[in-house]
Enzyme design. Structure first.
Site, PDB file in Angstrom:
ATOM      1  N   ARG A  16       0.811  -1.217   0.000  1.00  0.00           N
ATOM      2  CA  ARG A  16       0.000   0.000   0.000  1.00  0.00           C
ATOM      3  C   ARG A  16       0.848   1.273   0.000  1.00  0.00           C
ATOM      4  O   ARG A  16       0.329   2.366  -0.242  1.00  0.00           O
ATOM      5  CB  ARG A  16      -0.952  -0.012   1.205  1.00  0.00           C
ATOM      6  N   LYS A  74       8.988  -0.852   2.797  1.00  0.00           N
ATOM      7  CA  LYS A  74       8.216  -0.002   3.708  1.00  0.00           C
ATOM      8  C   LYS A  74       9.033   0.435   4.914  1.00  0.00           C
ATOM      9  O   LYS A  74       9.014   1.612   5.298  1.00  0.00           O
ATOM     10  CB  LYS A  74       6.958  -0.727   4.167  1.00  0.00           C
ATOM     11  N   THR A  99       3.138 -13.792  11.015  1.00  0.00           N
ATOM     12  CA  THR A  99       3.973 -13.304  12.123  1.00  0.00           C
ATOM     13  C   THR A  99       4.499 -14.458  12.971  1.00  0.00           C
ATOM     14  O   THR A  99       5.631 -14.407  13.468  1.00  0.00           O
ATOM     15  CB  THR A  99       3.160 -12.345  12.992  1.00  0.00           C
ATOM     16  N   GLY A 130      -6.368  -6.521  15.269  1.00  0.00           N
ATOM     17  CA  GLY A 130      -6.803  -7.671  16.040  1.00  0.00           C
ATOM     18  C   GLY A 130      -7.412  -7.221  17.359  1.00  0.00           C
ATOM     19  O   GLY A 130      -6.874  -6.342  18.032  1.00  0.00           O
ATOM     20  N   ASN A 167      -4.878  -5.276  19.711  1.00  0.00           N
ATOM     21  CA  ASN A 167      -3.535  -5.828  19.808  1.00  0.00           C
ATOM     22  C   ASN A 167      -2.574  -4.904  19.077  1.00  0.00           C
ATOM     23  O   ASN A 167      -2.770  -4.569  17.914  1.00  0.00           O
ATOM     24  CB  ASN A 167      -3.515  -7.220  19.171  1.00  0.00           C
ATOM     25  N   ARG A 220      28.201  24.771   2.623  1.00  0.00           N
ATOM     26  CA  ARG A 220      28.362  23.357   2.305  1.00  0.00           C
ATOM     27  C   ARG A 220      29.332  22.681   3.264  1.00  0.00           C
ATOM     28  O   ARG A 220      29.908  23.305   4.146  1.00  0.00           O
ATOM     29  CB  ARG A 220      28.821  23.219   0.853  1.00  0.00           C
ATOM     30  N   ASN A 266      38.284  41.235   5.335  1.00  0.00           N
ATOM     31  CA  ASN A 266      37.063  41.552   4.600  1.00  0.00           C
ATOM     32  C   ASN A 266      37.226  41.137   3.142  1.00  0.00           C
ATOM     33  O   ASN A 266      38.195  41.524   2.480  1.00  0.00           O
ATOM     34  CB  ASN A 266      36.739  43.049   4.669  1.00  0.00           C
ATOM     35  N   ASN A 308      38.769  27.599  -7.411  1.00  0.00           N
ATOM     36  CA  ASN A 308      39.448  26.462  -6.788  1.00  0.00           C
ATOM     37  C   ASN A 308      39.596  25.240  -7.688  1.00  0.00           C
ATOM     38  O   ASN A 308      40.259  24.287  -7.308  1.00  0.00           O
ATOM     39  CB  ASN A 308      38.679  26.049  -5.525  1.00  0.00           C
TER      40      ASN A 308
END
Length: 492
Positions: free
Chosen positions: A19, A26, A85, A150, A181, A344, A388, A397
């Site tokens: 789903r 998931k 399960t 459940g 449950n 960064r 400055n 660079n």
């Protein structure tokens, strides 16, 4: 945590999660800086179990690799066919037994898609299980809508738990029950192993239900108990993107509440997002539209936002960060950043330093009191104190193959529109002229001028652009100049 350390915690994380409609398993979907299974493993880890087992199935390679990163102590056990399960827990215990582990004590079973489950709740479950001497204790919750869950079936006279009925197998009367449950249990390890061999598949799904163990143990005369969760929202499972978003909102609200109770001002909680690993000190202020992600830390009195996203970034005491994106940066005490700034990885701003409007920095170590006020790129550089950097400067660079470093000393003044072509060093107290392309080292205290001589070619517009607006303006200016000269002569 628990007085008696659990023998094992088993995390069920094998389901496909159809789903979710996602190529990502998931349990690897993320909220607030962790995967769903990462949240569950973190909660389970608070019990300090002797063995932590995660049952994987769908996307097992990706899930196992992820566990290796976030929980290297966990043992991944593969459930190749998802047969329920009970089957998942059985193969987990068989895997442990096959490696010589003889479990003795409590086994806690949790679902890998319940990210809001708290370690404290698991602790209460395990403690109640030990204190009551139960064969099995189920974590339950009263929910407004029990559809799909459940139901806990109790004995009318005593209220004792007699079993759990899955929604699809429940009668109309049983579907009216609101106590559900959670899928979280504490078992006696030896009784669990024995009962799992008796679980059948004669149900609507043809699966081995772990919940059937309760009936098996009760029929054998063993005690079955329940431990209610304080907040039913803790046991919410994630089955689709809507539930994922709802869980994210709930967890974020909790994280923000903790921060505010610790002395952080969150101006607009509705538009502010924290990850679980974010830390802070009192009197920090977070303005609207701000995300603090990863291991970000706010010092005392720091202000962040509005409109900022900081990832794995530390902000020093009293620093101000406005409309900024920062990833892996260190912002010193009293520093000023923004607006519209990008810091960064590897950027370090010293105390009172400034990275201003439309400035980008990468792998840059900027000294205390140094200012890069606007419209500049500083990459792979070391700048000393109280220097400055002029507007529209670029630290060049990259030569197309390799990155190179620029070093600027303390108390320097670089002119506007400078290109600093690395590798290059500018000594302490040196200046560079506006518009210069600096390709050679500048000695301390020197002025570097690296630009062509200005040359004015008079009459060029009239010759090259005759009849243009520029030519007409120039001609008019010339007539005005002549007239002013004649007037001045008459006055003389």
């Amino acid at each position: 945590m628990t007085a008696n350390r659990p023998a094992a915690v088993v995390v069920l994380a094998a389901g496909e999660g159809t789903r979710m409609k996602s190529a990502t398993p998931k349990v690897l979907h993320r909220i607030c800086g962790r995967s769903l299974v990462g949240h569950v493993v973190a909660a389970a880890g608070e019990l300090d179990p002797e063995h932590l087992v995660v049952v994987v199935g769908h996307g097992r390679e990706a899930v196992s690799a992820h566990l290796g990163e976030v929980a290297p102590q966990a043992r991944a056990v593969v459930q190749r066919e998802q047969n329920g399960t009970g089957h998942a827990v059985r193969i987990a215990l068989e895997e442990l037994a096959g490696s010589g582990v003889a479990l003795d004590g409590t086994v806690v079973v949790v679902c890998g898609d319940t990210p809001l489950l708290a370690g404290e709740t698991l602790d209460r479950l395990a403690s109640a299980h030990d204190a009551d001497g139960n064969a099995v204790t189920v974590l339950t919750a009263e929910v407004p809508d029990a559809t799909g869950y459940g139901r806990i079936v109790r004995e009318d006279a005593t209220g004792a738990v007699t079993g759990i009925v899955e929604h699809k197998d429940a009668s109309a009367v049983q579907r009216e029950i609101r106590e559900i449950n959670s899928g979280v249990f504490a078992f006696d390890a030896k009784l669990l192993a024995s009962a799992l061999t008796q679980v059948r598949r004669d149900n609507s799904q043809g699966e081995e239900y772990l919940t059937d163990v309760l009936g098996i143990l009760r029929s054998a005369g063993h005690r079955v108990g329940a431990s209610p969760a304080a907040d039913h929202r803790e046991i919410l499972g994630i089955n689709n993107r809507v539930q994922l978003a709802e869980a994210r909102r709930l967890l974020n609200d909790s994280l923000l509440r903790d921060a505010m109770m610790a002395g952080v001002t969150v101006v607009d909680p509705a538009s502010t997002w924290f990850d679980v690993a974010v830390t802070y000190e009192p009197d920090a202020v977070v303005h609207p539209q701000t995300q603090l992600l990863g291991s970000t830390h706010l010092g005392a009195g720091a202000e962040v936002g509005p409109g900022s996203t900081l990832t794995d970034t530390s902000v020093g005491a009293g620093a101000r960060v406005l409309n900024t994106v920062a990833d892996g940066a260190e912002i010193g005490p009293g520093a000023s950043v923004g607006p519209y700034t990008y810091l960064r990885a590897g950027t370090r701003l010293g105390e009172g330093a400034k990275a201003g409007t439309y400035v980008e920095m990468k792998n840059a170590d900027v000294g205390a009191g140094t200012k890069v006020p606007h419209l500049s790129y500083v990459g792979d550089a070391t700048i000393g104190e109280y220097t400055n950097i002029g507007a529209a400067s670029v630290f060049v660079n990259y030569d197309g193959v390799a990155k190179h470093h620029t070093t600027i000393g303390s108390h320097c003044r670089t002119g506007a529109d400078n290109m600093l072509v690395a590798p290059v060093t500018i000594g302490d107290g040196a200046y560079t002229a506006a518009g210069s392309v600096i390709t050679k080292d500048v000695p301390p205290g020197s002025l570097a001028v690296a630009r062509g001589q200005q040359r004015n070619i008079e009459g060029w517009v009239a010759r090259k652009r005759p009849g243009s607006a520029a030519a007409q303006a120039a001609e008019a200016a010339g007539r005005e100049g002549v007239a002013e000269g004649e007037g001045a002569g008459q006055a003389g």
